[in-house]
Write a protein that holds these residues in place. Structure first.
Motif, mmCIF file in Angstrom:
data_model
loop_
_atom_site.group_PDB
_atom_site.id
_atom_site.type_symbol
_atom_site.label_atom_id
_atom_site.label_comp_id
_atom_site.label_asym_id
_atom_site.label_seq_id
_atom_site.Cartn_x
_atom_site.Cartn_y
_atom_site.Cartn_z
ATOM 1 N N SER A 1 -9.429 11.912 0.810
ATOM 2 C CA SER A 1 -8.525 11.159 0.167
ATOM 3 C C SER A 1 -6.929 11.946 0.113
ATOM 4 C CB SER A 1 -9.111 10.614 -1.156
ATOM 5 O OG SER A 1 -10.273 9.873 -1.225
ATOM 6 N N VAL B 1 0.818 -1.139 0.026
ATOM 7 C CA VAL B 1 -0.060 -0.025 -0.025
ATOM 8 C C VAL B 1 0.969 1.168 -0.196
ATOM 9 C CG1 VAL B 1 -1.691 1.303 1.190
ATOM 10 C CG2 VAL B 1 -2.021 -1.301 1.394
ATOM 11 N N PHE C 1 -5.921 8.255 7.608
ATOM 12 C CA PHE C 1 -6.287 8.042 9.051
ATOM 13 C C PHE C 1 -7.024 9.258 9.680
ATOM 14 C CE2 PHE C 1 -4.223 3.788 9.238
ATOM 15 C CZ PHE C 1 -3.208 4.028 8.481
ATOM 16 N N CYS D 1 -1.935 10.966 6.374
ATOM 17 C CA CYS D 1 -1.634 10.402 5.447
ATOM 18 C C CYS D 1 -0.050 9.770 5.227
ATOM 19 C CB CYS D 1 -1.897 11.149 4.127
ATOM 20 S SG CYS D 1 -1.873 9.890 2.633
ATOM 21 N N SER D 2 -0.040 8.664 5.480
ATOM 22 C CA SER D 2 1.232 7.661 5.610
ATOM 23 C C SER D 2 1.617 7.280 4.279
ATOM 24 C CB SER D 2 1.398 6.837 6.585
ATOM 25 O OG SER D 2 1.029 7.354 7.733
ATOM 26 N N GLY E 1 -4.586 7.220 -2.046
ATOM 27 C CA GLY E 1 -4.990 6.400 -0.770
ATOM 28 C C GLY E 1 -6.537 6.033 -0.699
ATOM 29 N N GLN E 2 -7.005 5.317 0.094
ATOM 30 C CA GLN E 2 -8.398 4.772 0.326
ATOM 31 C C GLN E 2 -8.843 6.137 1.147
ATOM 32 O OE1 GLN E 2 -6.084 3.982 2.628
ATOM 33 N NE2 GLN E 2 -6.947 4.219 4.713
ATOM 34 N N THR F 1 4.775 11.297 6.251
ATOM 35 C CA THR F 1 3.394 11.605 6.375
ATOM 36 C C THR F 1 3.013 13.057 6.434
ATOM 37 O OG1 THR F 1 3.303 9.751 8.115
ATOM 38 C CG2 THR F 1 1.609 11.395 8.399
ATOM 39 N N GLN G 1 -1.795 5.382 3.051
ATOM 40 C CA GLN G 1 -3.105 5.321 3.885
ATOM 41 C C GLN G 1 -3.217 6.508 4.621
ATOM 42 O OE1 GLN G 1 -0.983 1.733 5.929
ATOM 43 N NE2 GLN G 1 -2.917 0.867 5.192
ATOM 44 N N THR H 1 -10.897 8.481 4.033
ATOM 45 C CA THR H 1 -11.104 8.496 5.363
ATOM 46 C C THR H 1 -12.520 9.224 5.486
ATOM 47 O OG1 THR H 1 -10.804 8.475 7.956
ATOM 48 C CG2 THR H 1 -9.654 10.160 6.066
#
Length: 124
Positions: free
Chosen positions: A94, A1, A6, A21-22, A115-116, A77, A4, A118
């Protein structure tokens, strides 16, 4: 991935949230990291971007003055600090990365990695 996101959640109007976002090393090394959002039934909207080449921060009109984007290079990040949240900020947020020319910073088509999302919900 490669990316990501969060930090989404439910918050009352006037409250704050911080999204993270990492990214993988390769993704984070790209020129621009950005946040976009999409509310139900609406088009995707540019929120904020951080350009690595000039440390420039760019914001959409609807969030300028309330949201702050920052990046921690040691942690690969990017953060989005969201203050004074309003119900109209409710959306799926996103993060994206890409080598984007300055004039295309606010356009999703310029970003190659996503990324996905949140979900952020702001209650009135």
């Amino acid at each position: 991935v490669q990316l990501q996101a969060f930090g989404g959640g439910l918050v009352q109007a006037g409250g704050s949230l911080r999204l993270s976002c990492s990214a993988s090393d390769n993704t984070f090394s790209r020129g621009t990291m950005a946040w976009f959002r999409q509310a139900p039934g609406k088009e995707r909207e540019f929120v904020a971007a951080f350009r690595r080449n000039n440390n420039g921060q760019y914001y959409g009109d609807s969030v300028r003055g309330r949201f702050t984007i920052s990046r921690d290079n040691a942690k690969n990040t990017v953060y989005l600090q969201m203050n004074s949240l309003q119900p109209e900020d409710t959306a799926v947020y996103s993060c994206a990365a890409g080598n984007v020319i300055l004039s295309s910073t606010a356009y999703a088509r310029g970003y190659s990695t996503w990324g996905q999302g949140t979900e952020v919900t702001v209650s009135s």
